[in-house]
Design an enzyme around this catalytic site. Structure first.
Site, PDB file in Angstrom:
ATOM      1  N   ASP A 103       0.838  -1.210   0.000  1.00 18.91           N
ATOM      2  CA  ASP A 103       0.000   0.000   0.000  1.00 18.91           C
ATOM      3  C   ASP A 103       0.866   1.251   0.000  1.00 18.91           C
ATOM      4  O   ASP A 103       0.679   2.152  -0.808  1.00 18.91           O
ATOM      5  CB  ASP A 103      -0.976   0.000   1.187  1.00 18.91           C
ATOM      6  N   ASP A 106       7.138   3.820   3.555  1.00 14.77           N
ATOM      7  CA  ASP A 106       7.523   4.954   4.394  1.00 14.77           C
ATOM      8  C   ASP A 106       9.045   4.876   4.588  1.00 14.77           C
ATOM      9  O   ASP A 106       9.811   5.350   3.755  1.00 14.77           O
ATOM     10  CB  ASP A 106       6.725   4.856   5.701  1.00 14.77           C
ATOM     11  N   THR A 110       9.642  -2.335   6.166  1.00 15.96           N
ATOM     12  CA  THR A 110       8.774  -3.503   5.925  1.00 15.96           C
ATOM     13  C   THR A 110       9.240  -4.273   4.694  1.00 15.96           C
ATOM     14  O   THR A 110       9.478  -5.484   4.739  1.00 15.96           O
ATOM     15  CB  THR A 110       7.314  -3.041   5.707  1.00 15.96           C
ATOM     16  N   VAL A 156      -1.306   9.120   6.257  1.00 12.05           N
ATOM     17  CA  VAL A 156      -2.541   9.038   5.465  1.00 12.05           C
ATOM     18  C   VAL A 156      -3.362   7.805   5.863  1.00 12.05           C
ATOM     19  O   VAL A 156      -2.810   6.830   6.389  1.00 12.05           O
ATOM     20  CB  VAL A 156      -2.234   8.998   3.944  1.00 12.05           C
TER      21      VAL A 156
HETATM   22  P1  IMP Z   1       7.746   1.249   6.414  1.00 11.30           P
HETATM   23  O1  IMP Z   1       8.083  -0.111   6.904  1.00 11.30           O
HETATM   24  O2  IMP Z   1       8.265   2.331   7.310  1.00 11.30           O
HETATM   25  O3  IMP Z   1       8.120   1.483   4.982  1.00 11.30           O
HETATM   26  O4  IMP Z   1       6.181   1.397   6.528  1.00 11.30           O
HETATM   27  C1  IMP Z   1       5.372   0.720   5.634  1.00 11.30           C
HETATM   28  C2  IMP Z   1       4.146   0.145   6.287  1.00 11.30           C
HETATM   29  O5  IMP Z   1       3.662   0.990   7.323  1.00 11.30           O
HETATM   30  C3  IMP Z   1       3.080   0.052   5.242  1.00 11.30           C
HETATM   31  O6  IMP Z   1       2.912  -1.293   4.887  1.00 11.30           O
HETATM   32  C4  IMP Z   1       1.846   0.586   5.911  1.00 11.30           C
HETATM   33  O7  IMP Z   1       1.056  -0.478   6.361  1.00 11.30           O
HETATM   34  C5  IMP Z   1       2.335   1.380   7.095  1.00 11.30           C
HETATM   35  N1  IMP Z   1       2.311   2.831   6.807  1.00 11.30           N
HETATM   36  C6  IMP Z   1       3.344   3.633   6.466  1.00 11.30           C
HETATM   37  N2  IMP Z   1       2.959   4.907   6.317  1.00 11.30           N
HETATM   38  C7  IMP Z   1       1.630   4.908   6.561  1.00 11.30           C
HETATM   39  C8  IMP Z   1       0.640   5.945   6.545  1.00 11.30           C
HETATM   40  O8  IMP Z   1       0.880   7.141   6.271  1.00 11.30           O
HETATM   41  N3  IMP Z   1      -0.633   5.539   6.831  1.00 11.30           N
HETATM   42  C9  IMP Z   1      -0.960   4.247   7.131  1.00 11.30           C
HETATM   43  N4  IMP Z   1      -0.060   3.262   7.155  1.00 11.30           N
HETATM   44  C10 IMP Z   1       1.221   3.591   6.873  1.00 11.30           C
HETATM   45 MG    MG Z   2       1.250  -2.301   4.686  1.00  8.42          MG
END
Ligand code: IMP
Ligand code: MG
Length: 179
Positions: A103, A106, A110, A156
């Site tokens: 989705d 960030d 993940t 978001v």
């Molecule tokens: P990362 O591991 O920091 O890249 O974050 C990615 C995961 O965090 C995504 O799979 C989303 O489920 C969640 N995520 C990151 N940013 C947002 C946001 O702005 N809203 C909701 N979920 C987010």
């Molecule tokens: Mg996700």
């Protein structure tokens, strides 16, 4: 409705549903060009990418199997820094061409961890499509092949994305109001 309240936070309309769908149509045609005539294993990351996958997959014209993997990292508005997914549940993609659907990226943590787990299986190819990406937040090297929207660092919700499990079912994407 341009503003919504989820628990203690106010969110304002950011990307309307029709723009999301148009962007997914564009990603679908790019994927159809890239993967024409190939067999692809699609891996959609739950729960967030469910809405993206549901809108994208019916538009794909190549041969695919769709798989779903539960992944969790966020608590409230912040990434927990720890990714929760069960390695034992991960399908085996040895020698397969895999398309990951996410989705939103960030920090990239993940996807970085998931990719590391998948690489051990020696897939033939790994491709990543993410509906949204926050380029200013990226801290892990993740090769994003297809991105729908590049957005700022603001949190978001909607179209699959949640704030404490709220807001996933919204058809539009809303952005956290900071004032
Ligand atoms: P990362 O591991 O920091 O890249 O974050 C990615 C995961 O965090 C995504 O799979 C989303 O489920 C969640 N995520 C990151 N940013 C947002 C946001 O702005 N809203 C909701 N979920 C987010
Ligand atoms: Mg996700």
């Amino acid at each position: 409705m341009t503003e919504i309240q989820l628990e203690d936070r106010t969110f304002q309309l950011y990307i309307p549903h029709d723009r999301i769908v148009r962007q997914i149509e564009i990603i679908a045609s790019q994927l159809n060009l890239s993967f024409a005539g190939q067999q692809i294993e699609i891996l959609a990351l739950l729960d967030g990418a469910k809405a993206f996958a549901d809108e994208l997959i019916p538009r794909l014209k190549f041969k695919y199997n769709a798989h779903y993997q539960q992944v969790k990292s966020y608590r409230g508005l912040e990434s927990s820094g720890q990714i929760h997914f069960d390695n034992r549940q991960l399908k085996n993609f040895h020698d397969k061409k895999v398309l990951i659907l996410e989705d939103i990226v960030d920090s990239g943590n993940t996807l970085f961890q998931l990719i590391s787990a998948l690489k051990i299986q020696n897939p033939r190819q790994l491709t990543i499509a993410s509906l949204l990406c926050k380029p200013t937040q990226i801290a892990y090297p993740v090769p994003l092949d297809f991105v729908g929207f590049e957005i700022g660092p603001e949190f978001v919700v909607g179209f699959g994305m949640d704030y404490n499990e709220l807001g996933r079912e919204l058809k539009d994407i809303y952005q956290l109001k900071t004032q």
